[in-house]
Design an enzyme around this catalytic site. Sequence first.
Site, mmCIF file in Angstrom:
data_model
loop_
_atom_site.group_PDB
_atom_site.id
_atom_site.type_symbol
_atom_site.label_atom_id
_atom_site.label_comp_id
_atom_site.label_asym_id
_atom_site.label_seq_id
_atom_site.Cartn_x
_atom_site.Cartn_y
_atom_site.Cartn_z
ATOM 1 N NE ARG A 294 -7.183 0.297 8.192
ATOM 2 C CZ ARG A 294 -7.251 1.425 9.177
ATOM 3 N NH1 ARG A 294 -8.420 1.789 9.316
ATOM 4 N NH2 ARG A 294 -6.208 1.586 9.790
ATOM 5 C CE1 TYR A 426 -1.397 -5.780 2.876
ATOM 6 C CE2 TYR A 426 0.774 -5.594 2.115
ATOM 7 C CZ TYR A 426 -0.219 -5.928 2.115
ATOM 8 O OH TYR A 426 -0.471 -6.676 0.746
ATOM 9 C CD GLU A 427 -2.705 -0.049 3.673
ATOM 10 O OE1 GLU A 427 -3.311 0.846 4.190
ATOM 11 O OE2 GLU A 427 -1.575 0.068 2.732
ATOM 12 N N GLY A 428 -3.101 -1.476 8.784
ATOM 13 C CA GLY A 428 -3.643 -1.276 10.136
ATOM 14 C C GLY A 428 -4.114 -3.050 10.328
#
Length: 567
Positions: A294, A426-428
């Site tokens: 993140r 992406y990645e949350g």
Amino acid sequence: MPYRAPVSDFRFLMDHVVGFSDVAATERFAEATPDMVDAILTEAAKMCEEILAPLNRNGDLHPAHLENGVVRTSPGFADGYKAIAEGGWIGMSADPENGGMGLPMTLTTTVNEMMSSACLALQLNPLMTQGQIEALEHHASDAIKEVYIPKLISGEWCGTMNLTEPQAGSDVGALRSKAEPNGDGSYAITGQKIYISWADNDFTENVCHLVLARLPDGVPGTKGISLFMVPKFIPDEAGNPGKQNDLRVVSLEHKMGLHGSPTAVMEYSGATGWLVGPEHGGMAAMFTMMNNARLGVGVQGIGAAEGALQHALAYAQERKQGKAPGTGTIIEHADVRRMLTTMKADIYAARAIALMNAVAIDMALATNDAGWKARAAFLTPIGKAFGTDVGIEASSTGVQVHGGMGFIEETGAAQYSRDVRVTAIYEGTNGIQAMDLVARKLMDGGEAAFRLLEEIQQGAEAAKATCPELAEAVWDAAESLRETTEWLVEQGDLNQRFAGAVPYLRAFARVLGGHVHLASALAGDEAREKLATFYIKRLLPEHIGLLAHVREGADDLMAITPEELAA
């Protein structure tokens, strides 16, 4: 247009703003001397400018493609990856016991940003591997560590993360992939995963997949999920790639951008895997990798923004249009100057926040102090979301600076905008980052947030003698943010928090940006003082409207029905 790494910004921020001296003063990172930092920045900049940046256009024009089941990568990417691996850039922060450099995450963050500016599609490969290394260091058995980590650090092998399935996106607990014990300590992994970045390539000896799956006795939801190492080639007794595992790339996605990075649908048909971490403890292990990623994804956004700024600035200094004074180029127009200055001021703020986040991670690791751990956790969603938002906004503005030519692909301006768009997803997603900020990150009653705000106000108090107007504005903004944070903490209904989560995160980033710009202005650099003045007077006031949005809560928002939205 040649890319030029912003080395002077990195040095200035580490020396004067983000407290890197505290990191270098710890026993763990004592080797991060000024000479070492200079050497790292100089060598990484040279690689990014001379080797990676010329590959960026190739990735866009000649995407990775699937040929008879083999992923063929973009022209030159193999050589670019070789330069990254041989330079030791993948394992910068990895444990020296496994062949890593053991350097601070702060330095890794600067290098990742430079690589992202130069060639974002290729940089995503080592970023995934870095996250996998950290996950294995924390959760894997000694046997797995011994086989995999040295090869990942050297770049001989690379790593991926496999979470998402067609029916299980942000709701990871809905996954259907299963793991059956083989009776010999290994497991048979069966299922399909989608959106797998760099799922395969034609330049590493092996690809190591971390795969989430459910054991037969795994309960529904995230608490029943386990994590497995599933390599493309099963290592033999000597630790070298052996038998082909029962997994394959089914297809590659056709994407809006980031064409040089192959994004795959993966099929596992009883593939052999090994448990990483305890049974049913997969989410904790995977979150180690995701939290690393993140910060890295936030930095991808900043890197793309920097590339877009340099591209737009070069065009604005050459393009003649209208009755512009001075040089006669469009940079003399006030509105073009506004766009470029906004890009630069926001990039500087986002870069400083990312480095603050990295410093907190380093200090938490070096000291094991709970306060530093809380700060690192609190800054992670802000760094990820604001960095990627700035990437999207700055690259879009870069297209606008080019005018009609920005819409023409040959100028290269649009590529930055297309490539960076996915980083907010992406990645949350950034919405999930904001929800995390107002929920989990305020579970301490707002303590981590209030500590940061206290620091901001103390900095503003100290600056009042030198920059009274700017300091007053930053102090007042922090006070408004404090009051809204207190209001959020009082809300027992999480939906009241979630309705204003995104504007709250943005407001916090805006105030942090004012803080770092003010600190830069105090350091006696005239150009940075001018940039700080622009940011604090013109961009910081956005926090007022954002905080008003937050405090409206959820009632009026949720009162608007789906039918009314469709009317």
